[in-house]
Enzyme design. Structure first.
Site, PDB file in Angstrom:
ATOM      1  N   CYS A 132       1.765 -95.676 -34.165  1.00 39.01           N
ATOM      2  CA  CYS A 132       1.335 -94.403 -34.742  1.00 39.01           C
ATOM      3  C   CYS A 132       1.302 -93.303 -33.677  1.00 39.01           C
ATOM      4  O   CYS A 132       1.372 -92.114 -34.013  1.00 39.01           O
ATOM      5  CB  CYS A 132      -0.018 -94.560 -35.421  1.00 39.01           C
ATOM      6  SG  CYS A 132      -1.314 -95.245 -34.372  1.00 39.01           S
ATOM      7  N   HIS A 133       1.245 -93.676 -32.408  1.00 40.35           N
ATOM      8  CA  HIS A 133       1.246 -92.687 -31.327  1.00 40.35           C
ATOM      9  C   HIS A 133       2.581 -91.941 -31.224  1.00 40.35           C
ATOM     10  O   HIS A 133       2.651 -90.889 -30.604  1.00 40.35           O
ATOM     11  CB  HIS A 133       0.909 -93.352 -29.981  1.00 40.35           C
ATOM     12  CG  HIS A 133       1.880 -94.389 -29.547  1.00 40.35           C
ATOM     13  ND1 HIS A 133       1.826 -95.697 -30.002  1.00 40.35           N
ATOM     14  CD2 HIS A 133       2.949 -94.326 -28.708  1.00 40.35           C
ATOM     15  CE1 HIS A 133       2.807 -96.385 -29.443  1.00 40.35           C
ATOM     16  NE2 HIS A 133       3.510 -95.580 -28.655  1.00 40.35           N
TER      17      HIS A 133
END
Length: 173
Positions: A132-133
């Site tokens: 998700c980063h």
């Protein structure tokens, strides 16, 4: 249900790794705005008994050493059908690359779901392995990260360094 929780020291802080049966169900940053607040002195670093946690730790070690770009351990997190769709799409973002929240909503087939996709992204409980980063603002800015923005920046620069040979992806400002 067979559950195990282990703490792991990483270059971006302590991670809590949770397995349920033979799946990793969470990898969360301890002491982030989304994670639980704990004093490091109160954390016990035990040897895992679960084979999936042993594999996850080995693969995280390789990731942080710049030797691994994808993860192979079994993982499963609870969520709605929509969240599962978003989390599965996150796995398609290449190491060292980023996409915008708008691009993420396009990839799941609903450009109008940009906010919902962002919310699902933020509800991902398997940080780093479900990347998700790698989702950033449309203008290229670092926005929204449950593990705190400094970690997002570190992870993206780490991947850029080992994936693309880039030393600094973002300015220090």
């Amino acid at each position: 249900m067979n559950t195990e929780i282990i703490y792991y020291k990483s270059p971006v802080g302590i991670l809590e790794i949770k397995s349920e049966n033979e799946f990793i169900s969470a990898i969360l940053f301890v002491n982030s705005w989304k994670g639980k607040k704990m004093e490091e002195s109160s954390i016990t670093f035990a040897t895992p008994s679960s084979s999936v946690i042993k594999t996850a730790i080995k693969e995280l070690d390789e990731y942080f050493a710049g030797e691994r770009k994808t993860f192979s351990f079994t993982m499963q997190q609870n969520g709605t059908e929509f969240q599962q769709k978003v989390w599965n799409e996150l796995l398609n973002i290449s190491y060292g690359k980023t996409i915008s929240y708008l691009e993420l909503s396009k990839r799941i087939g609903n450009v109008k779901a940009i906010r919902a996709a962002g919310t699902a992204n933020g509800n991902n409980n398997i940080c780093i392995a479900v990347p998700c980063h790698r989702v950033i603002g449309s203008d290229g800015s670092l926005v929204g990260y449950g593990g705190d923005l400094w970690r997002k920046k570190w992870l993206l620069e780490h991947e850029a360094k080992f994936g693309n040979g880039v030393l600094n992806l973002f300015d220090n400002g």
